[in-house]
Design a protein around this motif. Structure first.
Motif, PDB file in Angstrom:
ATOM      1  N   GLN A  22       0.865  -1.186   0.000  1.00  0.00           N
ATOM      2  CA  GLN A  22       0.000   0.000   0.000  1.00  0.00           C
ATOM      3  C   GLN A  22       0.897   1.230   0.000  1.00  0.00           C
ATOM      4  O   GLN A  22       1.759   1.383   0.861  1.00  0.00           O
ATOM      5  CB  GLN A  22      -0.916  -0.031   1.221  1.00  0.00           C
ATOM      6  N   VAL A  28      -3.162  11.160   3.701  1.00  0.00           N
ATOM      7  CA  VAL A  28      -4.231  10.210   3.379  1.00  0.00           C
ATOM      8  C   VAL A  28      -4.110   8.961   4.242  1.00  0.00           C
ATOM      9  O   VAL A  28      -5.084   8.460   4.782  1.00  0.00           O
ATOM     10  CB  VAL A  28      -4.201   9.833   1.879  1.00  0.00           C
ATOM     11  N   ASN A  29      -2.878   8.451   4.379  1.00  0.00           N
ATOM     12  CA  ASN A  29      -2.639   7.260   5.189  1.00  0.00           C
ATOM     13  C   ASN A  29      -3.010   7.502   6.648  1.00  0.00           C
ATOM     14  O   ASN A  29      -2.913   8.620   7.153  1.00  0.00           O
ATOM     15  CB  ASN A  29      -1.160   6.870   5.165  1.00  0.00           C
ATOM     16  N   THR A  30      -3.386   6.437   7.308  1.00  0.00           N
ATOM     17  CA  THR A  30      -3.606   6.445   8.750  1.00  0.00           C
ATOM     18  C   THR A  30      -3.014   5.155   9.334  1.00  0.00           C
ATOM     19  O   THR A  30      -2.807   4.181   8.604  1.00  0.00           O
ATOM     20  CB  THR A  30      -5.107   6.481   9.091  1.00  0.00           C
ATOM     21  N   LEU A  33      -5.209   2.196   8.350  1.00  0.00           N
ATOM     22  CA  LEU A  33      -5.042   1.683   6.989  1.00  0.00           C
ATOM     23  C   LEU A  33      -3.772   0.851   6.878  1.00  0.00           C
ATOM     24  O   LEU A  33      -3.786  -0.274   6.360  1.00  0.00           O
ATOM     25  CB  LEU A  33      -5.002   2.843   5.997  1.00  0.00           C
ATOM     26  N   VAL A 248      -7.385   4.801  -1.683  1.00  0.00           N
ATOM     27  CA  VAL A 248      -7.801   6.136  -1.231  1.00  0.00           C
ATOM     28  C   VAL A 248      -9.242   6.162  -0.736  1.00  0.00           C
ATOM     29  O   VAL A 248      -9.562   6.867   0.234  1.00  0.00           O
ATOM     30  CB  VAL A 248      -7.588   7.174  -2.358  1.00  0.00           C
ATOM     31  N   CYS A 250     -10.893   3.830   0.731  1.00  0.00           N
ATOM     32  CA  CYS A 250     -11.150   2.984   1.904  1.00  0.00           C
ATOM     33  C   CYS A 250     -11.595   3.858   3.078  1.00  0.00           C
ATOM     34  O   CYS A 250     -11.082   4.976   3.259  1.00  0.00           O
ATOM     35  CB  CYS A 250      -9.894   2.216   2.293  1.00  0.00           C
ATOM     36  N   GLU A 252     -10.766   3.767   6.028  1.00  0.00           N
ATOM     37  CA  GLU A 252      -9.683   4.007   6.979  1.00  0.00           C
ATOM     38  C   GLU A 252      -8.828   5.221   6.625  1.00  0.00           C
ATOM     39  O   GLU A 252      -8.005   5.652   7.446  1.00  0.00           O
ATOM     40  CB  GLU A 252      -8.768   2.778   7.064  1.00  0.00           C
ATOM     41  N   THR A 253      -8.958   5.767   5.417  1.00  0.00           N
ATOM     42  CA  THR A 253      -8.148   6.934   5.057  1.00  0.00           C
ATOM     43  C   THR A 253      -8.708   8.194   5.705  1.00  0.00           C
ATOM     44  O   THR A 253      -9.828   8.205   6.232  1.00  0.00           O
ATOM     45  CB  THR A 253      -8.091   7.136   3.534  1.00  0.00           C
ATOM     46  N   SER A 254      -7.931   9.272   5.630  1.00  0.00           N
ATOM     47  CA  SER A 254      -8.327  10.523   6.274  1.00  0.00           C
ATOM     48  C   SER A 254      -8.845  11.556   5.274  1.00  0.00           C
ATOM     49  O   SER A 254      -8.919  12.744   5.606  1.00  0.00           O
ATOM     50  CB  SER A 254      -7.132  11.111   7.035  1.00  0.00           C
ATOM     51  N   ARG A 260     -13.613  12.207  -1.367  1.00  0.00           N
ATOM     52  CA  ARG A 260     -14.268  10.901  -1.487  1.00  0.00           C
ATOM     53  C   ARG A 260     -15.308  10.925  -2.609  1.00  0.00           C
ATOM     54  O   ARG A 260     -15.388   9.985  -3.414  1.00  0.00           O
ATOM     55  CB  ARG A 260     -14.910  10.512  -0.159  1.00  0.00           C
TER      56      ARG A 260
END
Length: 366
Positions: A22, A28-30, A33, A248, A250, A252-254, A260
């Motif tokens: 990933q 964007v990542n958390t 994720l 992106v 998902c 779980e992203t921020s 979105r």
């Protein structure tokens, strides 16, 4: 035919089960994720290039609380920016009417909001102390002493390259694998020198060139959205595929609600390159900010990441009024294939699609 023996070699180096990574996407990542992907057998990633050292330490620890599996932490190795107040003032004056539309004003001054890892001793200290399994570099490489310090801490290293020359520098640096970033990739183009000519090689062409040229494992990245794309990358000799835009949407992203909606709607069918948002070439879905950057009257934006200071301020002002079109809506060329699924479910589908694609290749070759 996919070379499964070579694939297993890279997986052993990274400590993962499946050839799916990933991509690190700053902002964007958390931890949720990254942990979900790592727990599913791939390599989850955190993008900390936009964080200070202690913020990076916090997300590393939060991710470690969610998974015992390896994960990747990515940093930016861009050349530190040189401020030019004249250029910055021209850019702020150009943006001022837009700020006024949202009852706001541009910042009086701009600053270099991100510290490059090439000069960030505090971030290096965090990595040596926290020892994430993998650290990856974008926009270039840190000094050799930094690479040595990370390797001595037992950390595996990845670095992105967009052409053969950059890949040769990566191969000579002592890292463990090359990430082949094709022109299809979303987000910032990982060129080492933004002023140099860009060959703009596609993911598959670049992957094949690097596989033939270098002994290091190659990770294909850019425009890969499903299991069939992963299988194609492996068939070309890549030992893993890195997917960013695919994750992106998902939950779980921020990302915010505007981002979105865009990636799950018509906007995902239209991506373009722009320097207007951050000061550095990046692929985004077309929106109001990319349109602004394509205006022939537009002055040159300040260099990265100074321009991003203005870009983030404009997005915040517009978003406060319900307008999301000035956000950094980074996305790869195949963004229209994005799926709004929990990361674990998406990963499972990617594996199923990969296995089916491999079976089809085997039937074709047998």
């Amino acid at each position: 035919m996919i070379n499964q023996t070579d694939n297993r070699m890279l997986l052993r180096v990274l400590g993962i089960q499946l050839p799916i990574i990933q991509a690190p996407m700053a902002g964007v990542n958390t931890p949720a994720l990254a942990a979900a992907v790592s727990n599913a057998g791939g390599l989850g990633s955190l993008g900390v290039g936009a964080m200070n050292a202690e913020a990076a330490r916090k997300v590393i620890r939060e991710t470690r609380a969610l998974t015992t599996e390896p994960f990747n932490v990515n940093v930016f190795c861009h050349r530190p920016a040189t401020a030019d107040r004249t250029v910055e003032r021209q850019w702020l004056d150009w943006l001022a009417p837009l700020f006024e539309q949202f009852d706001s004003a541009p910042p009086p001054l701009l600053s270099e909001i991100y510290t490059s890892f090439v000069t960030d001793s505090a971030m290096l200290k965090v990595f040596v102390e926290e020892k994430p399994a993998v650290v990856s570099f974008h926009f270039g490489l840190p000094p050799s002493a930094v690479i040595d310090a990370l390797r001595n801490a037992g950390i595996k290293l990845l670095a992105s390259a967009t052409n053969l020359k950059e890949a040769a520098e990566v191969a000579a640096s002592g890292v463990d694998a090359i990430v082949a970033q094709g022109i299809e990739a979303g987000g910032h183009r990982g060129v080492f020198d933004p002023q140099a000519p860009d060959d703009r090689l596609g993911t598959f062409a670049l992957t094949r060139l690097l596989v033939k040229e270098f002994r290091l494992p190659v990770i294909a990245s850019g425009g890969i959205m499903d299991g069939a794309g992963i299988a194609a990358a492996l068939a070309l000799g890549a030992q893993a595929a890195q997917l960013g835009t695919a994750f992106v949407a998902c939950p779980e992203t921020s990302i915010d609600e505007g981002y979105r909606r865009a990636i799950l709607g018509e906007s995902a069918r239209h991506t373009t390159f722009t320097t207007a948002i951050s000061g550095r070439l990046a692929r985004s879905m077309k929106n109001k900010f990319t349109e602004l950057g394509s205006d022939s009257r537009s002055p040159e934006p300040p260099p990265y990441p100074i321009a991003y200071d203005a870009g983030k301020a404009l997005h915040a002002a517009a978003k406060a009024k319900g307008e999301f079109g000035y956000g950094a809506q980074w996305a790869g060329q195949a963004a229209a294939l994005a799926r709004s699924l929990p990361a674990t479910e998406l990963f499972s589908q990617l594996v199923s699609e990969l296995n089916e694609s491999v079976r089809q290749l085997q039937r074709f070759s047998g």
